[in-house]
Design a protein around this motif. Structure first.
Motif, PDB file in Angstrom:
ATOM      1  N   LEU A 130       0.708  -1.129   0.166  1.00 55.44           N
ATOM      2  CA  LEU A 130       0.013  -0.032   0.123  1.00 55.44           C
ATOM      3  C   LEU A 130       0.822   1.262   0.017  1.00 55.44           C
ATOM      4  O   LEU A 130       0.436   2.292  -0.596  1.00 55.44           O
ATOM      5  N   GLN A 145       1.908   1.553  -3.474  1.00 54.87           N
ATOM      6  CA  GLN A 145       0.789   2.362  -4.419  1.00 54.87           C
ATOM      7  C   GLN A 145       0.740   3.765  -4.031  1.00 54.87           C
ATOM      8  O   GLN A 145       0.609   4.513  -5.076  1.00 54.87           O
ATOM      9  N   PHE A 199      -6.953   3.914  -4.823  1.00 51.14           N
ATOM     10  CA  PHE A 199      -6.367   3.723  -3.671  1.00 51.14           C
ATOM     11  C   PHE A 199      -7.296   3.542  -2.559  1.00 51.14           C
ATOM     12  O   PHE A 199      -8.178   4.414  -2.125  1.00 51.14           O
ATOM     13  N   PRO A 200      -7.205   2.281  -1.769  1.00 49.06           N
ATOM     14  CA  PRO A 200      -6.273   1.218  -2.066  1.00 49.06           C
ATOM     15  C   PRO A 200      -6.751   0.333  -3.021  1.00 49.06           C
ATOM     16  O   PRO A 200      -7.921   0.197  -3.162  1.00 49.06           O
ATOM     17  N   TYR A 211      -7.737  -2.205   4.405  1.00 46.79           N
ATOM     18  CA  TYR A 211      -7.309  -1.221   4.541  1.00 46.79           C
ATOM     19  C   TYR A 211      -7.885  -0.142   5.806  1.00 46.79           C
ATOM     20  O   TYR A 211      -9.348   0.082   5.154  1.00 46.79           O
ATOM     21  N   VAL A 253       0.650   2.224   7.303  1.00 44.33           N
ATOM     22  CA  VAL A 253       0.967   2.640   6.085  1.00 44.33           C
ATOM     23  C   VAL A 253       1.780   3.883   5.807  1.00 44.33           C
ATOM     24  O   VAL A 253       0.939   4.790   6.127  1.00 44.33           O
ATOM     25  N   ALA A 275      -2.561  -1.328   7.335  1.00 47.42           N
ATOM     26  CA  ALA A 275      -2.918  -2.641   6.688  1.00 47.42           C
ATOM     27  C   ALA A 275      -3.257  -3.750   7.664  1.00 47.42           C
ATOM     28  O   ALA A 275      -2.398  -3.871   8.683  1.00 47.42           O
TER      29      ALA A 275
END
Length: 467
Positions: free
Chosen positions: A54, A57, A71-72, A90, A134, A144
């Motif tokens: 994550l 990302q 996202f996510p 998430y 994250v 996470a």
């Protein structure tokens, strides 16, 4: 109430089984705790990997033009992480779940017994969850989250535990059988010890125990053999002393009988002759004195008859010349004459008694004489029977034996035993010196039965042949 007795092998096997069961239970508990620890470690690793993805990302969205702005995006990493019962998500800083993905339960996860599921929940809780921040640009933008639901945890633990329990059950049964077999083999010598004790209890002092491999049992065997040998030697010395005492007693009886016959008997005979002569003289010259002379003659005759009976008891007929059977028949006939019908005496003989050793036959006569005298004086019986049977060797016996029994229909109980205590003591001593046994039982409906079982000693064939 006596406590219940448990076989030693079974008791030891049960203790070993209890210890093994405790060890197996501890091993199963360790497996459960280890499985829970592995599940927690797995969720920690998945949450760590998910947090790194994550963060990646967010970096791609910030630094790469044209990158997806969603996202996510858990779909990107889900194929590599997903497993039955696993959930990834998430969670924002405010605690809101933006996206969540879960794998379905594995087949068989719902098959765990309810008792096991409740026990697992009490020990380890409802589920396993791990969360990792994250981080992007030195700031946390959420968490996470990886978790395994309760049903999957219980199902996986039950599968591992059930396989282990199956193996443990087989191992437990095999262990119990092997332990019991090993104990049975190790304790097999106790059967020989028990057999030796039983032989010793019935009077077989020749019993000995073989050497054993176990030091403890070998020590028991040595003590047993020493005790049996000491008892055997002591009994042999006692029997030899008893035989010498009986021989001295018989010699004293013969001496007393000779003295009574030679002195008292001659005096009574003289008194009887004088009384008869005085009676004849009184009839001619002094008729008034005739009844007194006749009374003296009758008294002397009665005393002579009593003396003959006493001499017969003190010095029995020569059994070696007359034979045991004829001597016993004469004994019974004499008692029938003395009792004059008040008590009827009978005899039953079975077997040949002519080949018996002289001293042994004389001892048998003495035993029968004492038994009949005891019954005649104390039982107040109307019927007394003497039974003498020769039994040939049978089974494990290497020698023939004599069964002698005297039974009556008179009164039985403690009174008879007490009044004839010395007579019974003499019989026991004679029978024990001959290596036999004596038992006294109450007959039905009344009376007493005296039984003696005496082994026949071997005839001195070599001595006679040499003579």
């Amino acid at each position: 109430m006596p406590a219940s007795r448990i076989d030693l092998k079974l008791r030891l096997a049960l203790r070993v089984a209890a210890l093994a069961a405790f060890c197996f239970a501890a091993a199963a508990a360790y497996v459960l705790f280890d499985a829970d620890r592995d599940a927690q470690a797995r969720t920690d690793r998945i949450a760590e990997v998910l947090a790194k993805d994550l963060s990646l990302q967010q970096g791609q969205m910030h630094w790469i033009k044209g990158a997806p702005n969603q996202f996510p995006d858990l779909q990107r990493i889900a194929p590599a992480l997903m497993a039955p019962g696993l959930c990834i998500a998430y969670r924002t800083q405010s605690g809101e779940i933006l996206q969540r993905m879960c794998g379905g339960p594995a087949p068989g996860d719902a098959a765990a017994p309810r008792l096991f599921a409740d026990l697992y929940q009490r020990l380890f809780g409802a589920s396993r969850e791990s969360a990792r921040p994250v981080v992007f640009g030195a700031e946390a933008h959420g968490e996470a989250v990886a978790s395994i639901d309760r049903q999957s945890l219980v199902g996986q633990s039950w599968r591992e535990t059930s396989r282990l329990l199956a193996v443990m059950a087989v191992a437990f049964l095999a262990l119990c059988v092997l332990v019991y077999a090993a104990l049975a083999d190790a304790l097999r010598p106790t059967r020989a010890i028990r057999a030796g004790l039983e032989r010793l209890a019935v009077g077989d002092l020749s019993a000995r125990l073989p050497p054993f491999d176990l030091a403890e049992l070998s020590a028991v065997g040595n003590v047993f053999n020493h005790l049996a040998g000491s008892l055997e030697a002591t009994l042999a010395e006692r029997n030899a002393l008893t035989q010498r005492l009986i021989a001295v007693q018989d010699e004293e009886r013969r001496h007393l009988a000779r003295e009574l016959h030679d002195e008292f008997g001659q005096c009574l005979a003289a008194i009887g002759a004088v009384a008869a002569s005085a009676d004849q003289t009184a009839r001619r010259a002094y008729p008034a004195l005739a009844p007194a002379c006749q009374s003296i003659a009758r008294t002397a005759a009665h005393m002579m008859e009593v003396l003959r009976g006493a001499l017969l008891r003190l010095r029995p007929p020569d059994v070696d010349e007359l034979g045991l059977a004829a001597s016993l028949e004469g004994l019974v006939s004499g008692w029938n004459g003395r009792c004059a019908g008040r008590t009827r005496f009978s005899i039953e003989l079975g077997g040949e008694f002519d080949a018996l050793p002289r001293d042994f036959a004389a001892s048998l006569y003495r035993i029968a004489q004492e038994a009949i005298t005891n019954a005649a004086k104390h039982a107040e019986a109307s019927q007394v029977t003497l039974r003498l049977h020769m039994q040939d060797p049978a089974g494990g016996d290497q020698h023939a034996h004599i069964d002698l029994a005297v039974d009556d229909d008179g009164k039985a109980g403690a009174d008879v035993t007490v009044k004839s205590g010395m007579g019974l003591l003499g019989m026991r001593e004679r029978i024990a010196a001959l290596g036999g046994t004596l038992s006294i039982e109450t007959a039905r409906p009344s009376g007493l039965v005296l039984r003696a079982r005496i082994p026949v000693p071997p005839a001195p064939a070599e001595t006679r042949h040499a003579a």
